[in-house]
Design a protein around this motif. Sequence first.
Motif, PDB file in Angstrom:
ATOM      1  N   TRP A   1       1.017  -1.198  -0.083  1.00  0.00           N
ATOM      2  CA  TRP A   1       0.098  -0.142   0.161  1.00  0.00           C
ATOM      3  C   TRP A   1       0.832   1.288   0.010  1.00  0.00           C
ATOM      4  N   THR A   2       0.430   2.309  -0.638  1.00  0.00           N
ATOM      5  CA  THR A   2       0.861   3.597  -0.411  1.00  0.00           C
ATOM      6  C   THR A   2       0.312   4.575   0.358  1.00  0.00           C
ATOM      7  N   SER A   3       0.920   4.961   1.466  1.00  0.00           N
ATOM      8  CA  SER A   3       0.188   5.861   2.334  1.00  0.00           C
ATOM      9  C   SER A   3       0.748   7.068   2.218  1.00  0.00           C
ATOM     10  N   LEU A   4      -0.087   7.922   2.663  1.00  0.00           N
ATOM     11  CA  LEU A   4       0.344   9.526   2.631  1.00  0.00           C
ATOM     12  C   LEU A   4      -0.101  10.163   3.789  1.00  0.00           C
ATOM     13  N   ALA A   5       0.397  10.759   4.567  1.00  0.00           N
ATOM     14  CA  ALA A   5       0.007  11.331   5.708  1.00  0.00           C
ATOM     15  C   ALA A   5       0.274  12.916   5.436  1.00  0.00           C
ATOM     16  N   PHE A   6      -0.458  13.902   5.999  1.00  0.00           N
ATOM     17  CA  PHE A   6      -0.316  15.377   5.858  1.00  0.00           C
ATOM     18  C   PHE A   6      -0.747  16.168   7.095  1.00  0.00           C
ATOM     19  N   SER A   7       0.009  16.990   7.220  1.00  0.00           N
ATOM     20  CA  SER A   7      -0.442  17.879   8.498  1.00  0.00           C
ATOM     21  C   SER A   7      -0.067  19.387   7.902  1.00  0.00           C
ATOM     22  N   MET A   8      -0.794  20.326   7.930  1.00  0.00           N
ATOM     23  CA  MET A   8      -0.544  21.611   7.372  1.00  0.00           C
ATOM     24  C   MET A   8      -1.398  22.710   8.036  1.00  0.00           C
ATOM     25  N   PRO A   9      -0.836  23.959   8.217  1.00  0.00           N
ATOM     26  CA  PRO A   9      -1.535  25.127   8.887  1.00  0.00           C
ATOM     27  C   PRO A   9      -2.910  25.245   8.392  1.00  0.00           C
ATOM     28  N   GLU A  10      -3.617  25.842   9.401  1.00  0.00           N
ATOM     29  CA  GLU A  10      -5.038  26.280   9.022  1.00  0.00           C
ATOM     30  C   GLU A  10      -4.953  27.100   7.768  1.00  0.00           C
ATOM     31  N   SER A  11      -4.080  27.978   7.369  1.00  0.00           N
ATOM     32  CA  SER A  11      -4.040  28.935   6.271  1.00  0.00           C
ATOM     33  C   SER A  11      -3.837  28.338   5.132  1.00  0.00           C
ATOM     34  N   PHE A  12      -3.607  26.688   5.142  1.00  0.00           N
ATOM     35  CA  PHE A  12      -3.491  26.075   3.853  1.00  0.00           C
ATOM     36  C   PHE A  12      -4.811  25.493   3.591  1.00  0.00           C
ATOM     37  N   GLN A  13      -5.896  26.073   3.619  1.00  0.00           N
ATOM     38  CA  GLN A  13      -7.006  25.490   3.200  1.00  0.00           C
ATOM     39  C   GLN A  13      -7.407  25.311   1.921  1.00  0.00           C
ATOM     40  N   ARG A  14      -6.747  26.188   1.049  1.00  0.00           N
ATOM     41  CA  ARG A  14      -6.911  25.610  -0.398  1.00  0.00           C
ATOM     42  C   ARG A  14      -6.227  24.586  -0.972  1.00  0.00           C
ATOM     43  N   GLN A  15      -4.983  24.387  -0.513  1.00  0.00           N
ATOM     44  CA  GLN A  15      -3.793  23.491  -0.756  1.00  0.00           C
ATOM     45  C   GLN A  15      -4.531  21.912  -0.060  1.00  0.00           C
ATOM     46  N   ARG A  16      -4.993  22.298   1.019  1.00  0.00           N
ATOM     47  CA  ARG A  16      -5.582  20.922   1.523  1.00  0.00           C
ATOM     48  C   ARG A  16      -6.678  20.383   0.792  1.00  0.00           C
ATOM     49  N   HIS A  17      -7.649  21.315   0.574  1.00  0.00           N
ATOM     50  CA  HIS A  17      -8.901  20.879  -0.488  1.00  0.00           C
ATOM     51  C   HIS A  17      -8.305  20.258  -1.679  1.00  0.00           C
ATOM     52  N   GLU A  18      -7.214  20.900  -2.457  1.00  0.00           N
ATOM     53  CA  GLU A  18      -6.879  20.507  -3.705  1.00  0.00           C
ATOM     54  C   GLU A  18      -6.071  19.140  -3.459  1.00  0.00           C
ATOM     55  N   LEU A  19      -5.361  19.041  -2.379  1.00  0.00           N
ATOM     56  CA  LEU A  19      -4.654  17.918  -2.206  1.00  0.00           C
ATOM     57  C   LEU A  19      -5.746  16.718  -2.114  1.00  0.00           C
ATOM     58  N   ARG A  20      -6.654  16.676  -1.200  1.00  0.00           N
ATOM     59  CA  ARG A  20      -7.934  16.020  -1.208  1.00  0.00           C
ATOM     60  C   ARG A  20      -8.465  15.420  -2.526  1.00  0.00           C
ATOM     61  N   THR A  21      -8.689  16.511  -3.223  1.00  0.00           N
ATOM     62  CA  THR A  21      -9.414  16.070  -4.707  1.00  0.00           C
ATOM     63  C   THR A  21      -8.216  15.373  -5.404  1.00  0.00           C
ATOM     64  N   ARG A  22      -7.102  15.702  -5.357  1.00  0.00           N
ATOM     65  CA  ARG A  22      -6.317  15.031  -6.224  1.00  0.00           C
ATOM     66  C   ARG A  22      -5.943  13.375  -5.864  1.00  0.00           C
ATOM     67  N   LEU A  23      -5.856  13.516  -4.546  1.00  0.00           N
ATOM     68  CA  LEU A  23      -5.592  12.156  -4.030  1.00  0.00           C
ATOM     69  C   LEU A  23      -6.816  11.061  -4.046  1.00  0.00           C
ATOM     70  N   SER A  24      -7.980  11.731  -4.213  1.00  0.00           N
ATOM     71  CA  SER A  24      -9.267  10.929  -4.648  1.00  0.00           C
ATOM     72  C   SER A  24      -9.288  10.454  -5.968  1.00  0.00           C
ATOM     73  N   ARG A  25      -8.752  11.357  -6.813  1.00  0.00           N
ATOM     74  CA  ARG A  25      -8.960  11.055  -8.255  1.00  0.00           C
ATOM     75  C   ARG A  25      -7.864   9.922  -8.674  1.00  0.00           C
ATOM     76  N   ALA A  26      -6.555   9.969  -7.585  1.00  0.00           N
ATOM     77  CA  ALA A  26      -5.564   9.032  -7.901  1.00  0.00           C
ATOM     78  C   ALA A  26      -5.902   7.607  -7.463  1.00  0.00           C
ATOM     79  N   GLY A  27      -7.056   7.367  -6.623  1.00  0.00           N
ATOM     80  CA  GLY A  27      -7.394   6.273  -6.412  1.00  0.00           C
ATOM     81  C   GLY A  27      -6.946   6.075  -4.712  1.00  0.00           C
ATOM     82  N   PHE A  28      -6.645   7.255  -4.084  1.00  0.00           N
ATOM     83  CA  PHE A  28      -6.744   6.940  -2.459  1.00  0.00           C
ATOM     84  C   PHE A  28      -8.085   7.172  -1.856  1.00  0.00           C
ATOM     85  N   GLY A  29      -8.076   6.628  -0.645  1.00  0.00           N
ATOM     86  CA  GLY A  29      -9.068   6.738   0.296  1.00  0.00           C
ATOM     87  C   GLY A  29      -8.572   7.374   1.577  1.00  0.00           C
TER      88      GLY A  29
END
Length: 272
Positions: free
Chosen positions: A112-140
């Motif tokens: 399995w490929t696992s990806l963990a992330f933690s980022m500041p609250e100010s990274f709201q846009r990046q957090r949303h974009e990362l989740r979208t891209r991960l979902s499209r790449a087959g991550f859950g």
Amino acid sequence: MARSVPLPPVAESEPRARPQNLILNLLGIYFPDAEGWLSSRSIVDVLADAGHGEPATRATLARMVRRGLVFRRVDGRRTLFALTPEARGIVEDGRRLVWERDPVNRTWDGSWTSLAFSMPESFQRQRHELRTRLSRAGFGAVRAGLWISPHDVDLDRVLDGLDLAEHIIVMRGVPSPPTTPEVVVAQAFDLDAVAIRYERFLDRWADVGRAHPASSEILMTNHLLRRARHDPRLPVEFLPENWPAETAARLYRTRYAEWHERARQDLLAEPV
């Protein structure tokens, strides 16, 4: 080309196909190379059969020119459009999903490929974009900030432009007791939701009766791509029997064989 042929109804919960996606499918399916030009009149007619009016289609074409997705040239009384190299890349990605990728993963190596992330609250846009891209790449998402995939994912492509290297940790391996792969799959992936989306595809396209081939084919392709792009494509051992993704892929190929050549000949015979 014959006009106003009824198409299969769309489920209330199904988003309406965007004109831009349908134009990409139309040009990509029938005229994928650099010499493939199609008139605005034909594009308008096909999208009319797919449920979009002429003003919306022409406005979409103008936006696509500005965005660098289509070329435009004038030939006598006709305005012609063709895909740009960028758009052909988008179409090629979709073609691989539909034609080259097995609907289920039969060659899984157990990792399995696992990806963990933690980022500041100010990274709201990046957090949303990362989740979208991960979902499209087959991550859950196993839980907040921890995503997994059974695939050896090209994360350079997934993360391109996000500048998040300092905020993520990526590893590849296997679960250790007491965690089992079955528990990971149950927590990270909603297989019922994935199955329902494919079943709606089957309900819509299994018995279409009389249909206009070009508009039907681009809508069907758009419909299947939406499923394929949100399908984690889990290893076959985690899927129930008669998984509908395989049935959907077979139905797509059957309808393609029925419609494609007839539609292409109609488009090639467009009036001057």
